[in-house]
Design a protein around this motif. Structure first.
Motif, short mmCIF file in Angstrom:
data_model
loop_
_atom_site.label_atom_id
_atom_site.label_comp_id
_atom_site.label_asym_id
_atom_site.label_seq_id
_atom_site.Cartn_x
_atom_site.Cartn_y
_atom_site.Cartn_z
N LEU A 1 0.82 -1.21 0.00
CA LEU A 1 0.00 0.00 0.00
C LEU A 1 0.86 1.27 0.00
N ILE A 2 1.97 1.24 0.70
CA ILE A 2 2.87 2.40 0.70
C ILE A 2 3.44 2.64 -0.69
N GLY A 3 3.68 1.59 -1.45
CA GLY A 3 4.30 1.71 -2.77
C GLY A 3 3.38 2.06 -3.91
N ALA B 1 9.21 7.41 -0.13
CA ALA B 1 10.49 7.07 0.49
C ALA B 1 10.52 7.42 1.97
N SER B 2 9.95 8.57 2.34
CA SER B 2 9.98 8.95 3.75
C SER B 2 9.04 8.09 4.59
N VAL B 3 7.86 7.77 4.06
CA VAL B 3 6.95 6.88 4.80
C VAL B 3 7.54 5.49 4.92
N TRP C 1 8.47 3.65 8.33
CA TRP C 1 7.87 2.34 8.63
C TRP C 1 8.95 1.29 8.85
N THR C 2 10.00 1.33 8.05
CA THR C 2 11.07 0.36 8.19
C THR C 2 11.82 0.54 9.51
N ILE C 3 12.10 1.78 9.88
CA ILE C 3 12.81 2.03 11.13
C ILE C 3 11.95 1.67 12.33
#
Length: 167
Positions: free
Chosen positions: A66-68, A112-114, A118-120
């Protein structure tokens, strides 16, 4: 004195060339879709194991997909960045994709920022021992955010759109 190879700065339509770093950025942001395609070509028994290697929780995979979605729009806009024949009558589609293309820098920066956040925020404990590849993804996402903010070439590329071909 250094001799540089003769690399044309413009493509055949007279527009600035899209840098290869931009395509690498798209690959980075579309990695859930690439992972999905890779798992679809694998045998049924190994699909879950491979997908759970990259995304331990199934909710993480769904959120990453969904983010992509805006990055998929940018990929579609790149594919529409060719001159149109007037006989095809694609006026509305051309203005829509041009609008998406003009805002692509900000769409990609948002994705990229979201994705970085989310990854961090969902890094597992002892990430350096259990999943060191995620540290590479975090570094690559941070560098891609800087690249999108600082690149003058991308500003030029996102401001151009090919003209219609003459009939």
């Amino acid at each position: 004195m250094k001799q540089y190879p003769d690399i044309p700065l413009l493509d055949q339509d007279g527009l600035h060339r899209i840098p290869l770093r931009f395509y690498a950025l798209l690959l980075l942001l579309l990695r859930p879709y690439l992972c999905w395609i890779v798992t679809l070509v694998m045998p049924e028994a190994e699909r879950k194991a491979v997908l759970s290697f990259f995304y331990p929780l199934s909710d993480d995979f769904v959120r990453a997909v969904l983010i992509g979605i805006p990055a998929l729009l940018v990929l579609a806009a790149v594919s529409q960045r060719v001159p149109y024949d007037k006989k095809l009558r694609r006026g509305r589609a051309k203005t829509f994709w041009f609008g998406v293309w003009r805002q692509s820098r900000w769409l990609l920066l948002g994705v990229a920022s979201v994705d970085l956040y989310w990854t961090i925020s969902h890094l597992p404990a002892y990430v350096a021992l259990r999943a060191p590849g995620l540290l590479f993804v975090v570094a690559a996402l941070a560098l891609s955010c800087l690249y999108l903010l600082r690149s003058q070439q991308l500003r030029l590329v996102f401001s151009e759109w090919p003209e219609d071909k003459k009939a």
